[in-house]
Design an enzyme around this catalytic site. Structure first.
Site, PDB file in Angstrom:
ATOM      1  N   GLY A  51      11.619  23.781  83.674  1.00  0.00           N
ATOM      2  CA  GLY A  51      12.243  24.458  84.813  1.00  0.00           C
ATOM      3  C   GLY A  51      11.638  24.190  86.174  1.00  0.00           C
ATOM      4  O   GLY A  51      12.338  24.207  87.179  1.00  0.00           O
ATOM      5  N   GLU A 105       5.573  27.813  88.580  1.00  0.00           N
ATOM      6  CA  GLU A 105       6.661  28.256  87.697  1.00  0.00           C
ATOM      7  C   GLU A 105       7.974  28.337  88.453  1.00  0.00           C
ATOM      8  O   GLU A 105       7.992  28.660  89.641  1.00  0.00           O
ATOM      9  CB  GLU A 105       6.329  29.654  87.145  1.00  0.00           C
ATOM     10  CG  GLU A 105       5.759  29.642  85.745  1.00  0.00           C
ATOM     11  CD  GLU A 105       6.808  29.367  84.675  1.00  0.00           C
ATOM     12  OE1 GLU A 105       7.807  28.651  84.940  1.00  0.00           O
ATOM     13  OE2 GLU A 105       6.616  29.861  83.553  1.00  0.00           O
ATOM     14  N   ASP A 106       9.059  28.069  87.750  1.00  0.00           N
ATOM     15  CA  ASP A 106      10.380  28.265  88.338  1.00  0.00           C
ATOM     16  C   ASP A 106      10.682  29.748  88.485  1.00  0.00           C
ATOM     17  O   ASP A 106      11.121  30.214  89.517  1.00  0.00           O
ATOM     18  CB  ASP A 106      11.456  27.568  87.478  1.00  0.00           C
ATOM     19  CG  ASP A 106      11.359  27.908  85.990  1.00  0.00           C
ATOM     20  OD1 ASP A 106      10.381  28.584  85.570  1.00  0.00           O
ATOM     21  OD2 ASP A 106      12.248  27.497  85.228  1.00  0.00           O
ATOM     22  N   ASP A 109       9.838  36.026  84.408  1.00  0.00           N
ATOM     23  CA  ASP A 109      10.804  37.025  83.936  1.00  0.00           C
ATOM     24  C   ASP A 109      10.005  38.179  83.315  1.00  0.00           C
ATOM     25  O   ASP A 109       9.583  39.082  84.013  1.00  0.00           O
ATOM     26  CB  ASP A 109      11.739  36.309  82.951  1.00  0.00           C
ATOM     27  CG  ASP A 109      12.839  37.184  82.410  1.00  0.00           C
ATOM     28  OD1 ASP A 109      13.225  38.140  83.078  1.00  0.00           O
ATOM     29  OD2 ASP A 109      13.345  36.905  81.306  1.00  0.00           O
ATOM     30  N   LYS A 137      11.483  38.309  88.700  1.00  0.00           N
ATOM     31  CA  LYS A 137      12.384  39.435  88.417  1.00  0.00           C
ATOM     32  C   LYS A 137      11.509  40.668  88.234  1.00  0.00           C
ATOM     33  O   LYS A 137      11.025  40.928  87.119  1.00  0.00           O
ATOM     34  CB  LYS A 137      13.172  39.167  87.127  1.00  0.00           C
ATOM     35  CG  LYS A 137      14.171  38.024  87.204  1.00  0.00           C
ATOM     36  CD  LYS A 137      14.879  37.870  85.858  1.00  0.00           C
ATOM     37  CE  LYS A 137      15.798  36.683  85.814  1.00  0.00           C
ATOM     38  NZ  LYS A 137      16.286  36.397  84.440  1.00  0.00           N
ATOM     39  N   PHE A 158      20.573  36.746  84.961  1.00  0.00           N
ATOM     40  CA  PHE A 158      20.301  35.391  84.510  1.00  0.00           C
ATOM     41  C   PHE A 158      20.769  34.400  85.564  1.00  0.00           C
ATOM     42  O   PHE A 158      21.881  34.502  86.076  1.00  0.00           O
ATOM     43  CB  PHE A 158      20.986  35.114  83.169  1.00  0.00           C
ATOM     44  CG  PHE A 158      20.536  33.821  82.567  1.00  0.00           C
ATOM     45  CD1 PHE A 158      19.335  33.745  81.870  1.00  0.00           C
ATOM     46  CD2 PHE A 158      21.279  32.660  82.738  1.00  0.00           C
ATOM     47  CE1 PHE A 158      18.902  32.535  81.346  1.00  0.00           C
ATOM     48  CE2 PHE A 158      20.848  31.449  82.210  1.00  0.00           C
ATOM     49  CZ  PHE A 158      19.651  31.397  81.513  1.00  0.00           C
ATOM     50  N   VAL A 159      19.901  33.458  85.924  1.00  0.00           N
ATOM     51  CA  VAL A 159      20.238  32.490  86.973  1.00  0.00           C
ATOM     52  C   VAL A 159      20.050  31.046  86.495  1.00  0.00           C
ATOM     53  O   VAL A 159      19.280  30.784  85.565  1.00  0.00           O
ATOM     54  CB  VAL A 159      19.369  32.706  88.246  1.00  0.00           C
ATOM     55  CG1 VAL A 159      19.676  34.044  88.896  1.00  0.00           C
ATOM     56  CG2 VAL A 159      17.873  32.582  87.943  1.00  0.00           C
ATOM     57  N   ASP A 165      17.939  26.349  83.891  1.00  0.00           N
ATOM     58  CA  ASP A 165      19.092  25.972  83.075  1.00  0.00           C
ATOM     59  C   ASP A 165      19.676  27.118  82.282  1.00  0.00           C
ATOM     60  O   ASP A 165      19.019  28.125  82.017  1.00  0.00           O
ATOM     61  CB  ASP A 165      18.666  24.905  82.065  1.00  0.00           C
ATOM     62  CG  ASP A 165      17.787  25.508  80.954  1.00  0.00           C
ATOM     63  OD1 ASP A 165      16.752  26.132  81.292  1.00  0.00           O
ATOM     64  OD2 ASP A 165      18.137  25.383  79.765  1.00  0.00           O
ATOM     65  N   ARG A 171      20.466  22.556  85.796  1.00  0.00           N
ATOM     66  CA  ARG A 171      19.166  22.266  86.421  1.00  0.00           C
ATOM     67  C   ARG A 171      19.298  21.509  87.745  1.00  0.00           C
ATOM     68  O   ARG A 171      18.465  21.644  88.628  1.00  0.00           O
ATOM     69  CB  ARG A 171      18.290  21.419  85.490  1.00  0.00           C
ATOM     70  CG  ARG A 171      17.858  22.133  84.217  1.00  0.00           C
ATOM     71  CD  ARG A 171      16.765  21.327  83.517  1.00  0.00           C
ATOM     72  NE  ARG A 171      16.514  21.763  82.151  1.00  0.00           N
ATOM     73  CZ  ARG A 171      15.746  22.786  81.808  1.00  0.00           C
ATOM     74  NH1 ARG A 171      15.155  23.513  82.731  1.00  0.00           N
ATOM     75  NH2 ARG A 171      15.563  23.095  80.544  1.00  0.00           N
TER      76      ARG A 171
END
Ligand code: IMP
Ligand code: MG
Length: 180
Positions: A51, A105-106, A109, A137, A158-159, A165, A171
């Site tokens: 990610g 990190e992307d 969560d 988040k 959720f994104v 992805d 992506r």
């Protein structure tokens, strides 16, 4: 090409949440913040695959000054949900001892992936460890650890896009899109 307002990935439709322009402005600012702290320290940016490949590429260029870049692969996700298991897929090959590490990190969560990875990293005796995440988040986080650099805080949706992805699709989207 104009930025699409909605996109499809597999069977699902996603709508624009953060534009390409907003992302660029934010990542430049994050690079500048990091430069203030790490200039002259030759930090090692450690991107977490898959990610974070897009964010890492932009962040290290926004950082501008001398640094090194490496990637690791961990996984706790399948489809739309965290599986609760974190596996190391590609290990750490870069020299970590006495280095200033910035884990990239992307999205954080629940925080489990990074929380579980932290002890492994600390065993390698880095000079320092900091986390830079593009998205967070806050309502989903379950594990407590300091996150020094945060791009955007988003609702528990959720994104996809900007490296992230849904079952491997989405992506390459330039913006961030949320599940409709
Ligand atoms: P955590 O361990 O629950 O913090 O999950 C972290 C990882 O799950 C992130 O690095 C992402 O790869 C993935 N992930 C979490 N939320 C999303 C999302 O909304 N879209 C896509 N991937 C996500
Ligand atoms: Mg990730």
């Amino acid at each position: 090409m104009q930025e699409p307002q909605t996109v499809k990935a597999h069977d699902l439709t996603f709508e624009l949440m953060i534009s390409q322009k907003e992302i660029q402005t934010k990542v430049e600012a994050m690079g500048e913040d990091l430069r203030k702290k790490y200039q002259g320290k030759n930090p090692l940016f450690l991107g977490v695959l898959n990610g974070s490949f897009v964010f890492t590429a932009d962040l290290v260029r926004a950082f501008e000054t001398t640094c090194e870049v490496s990637f690791i692969k961990l996984s706790s996700y399948s489809g739309l949900e965290s599986t609760g298991e974190v596996a190391t897929v590609i290990g750490l090959t870069a020299e970590v001892e006495d280095r200033h590490i910035i884990v990239v990190e992307d999205i954080i969560d629940t925080g489990k992936t990074m929380h579980d990875f932290l002890p492994t990293l600390k065993k390698m005796n880095p000079a320092s460890v900091a986390f830079a995440t593009f998205l967070l988040k806050p309502d989903a986080i379950k594990y407590d650890f300091p996150i020094e650099y945060i791009g955007f805080e988003i609702p528990n949706k959720f994104v996809v896009g900007y490296g992230m992805d849904y079952n491997e699709q989405g992506r390459n989207l330039r913006g961030i899109y949320q599940l409709k």
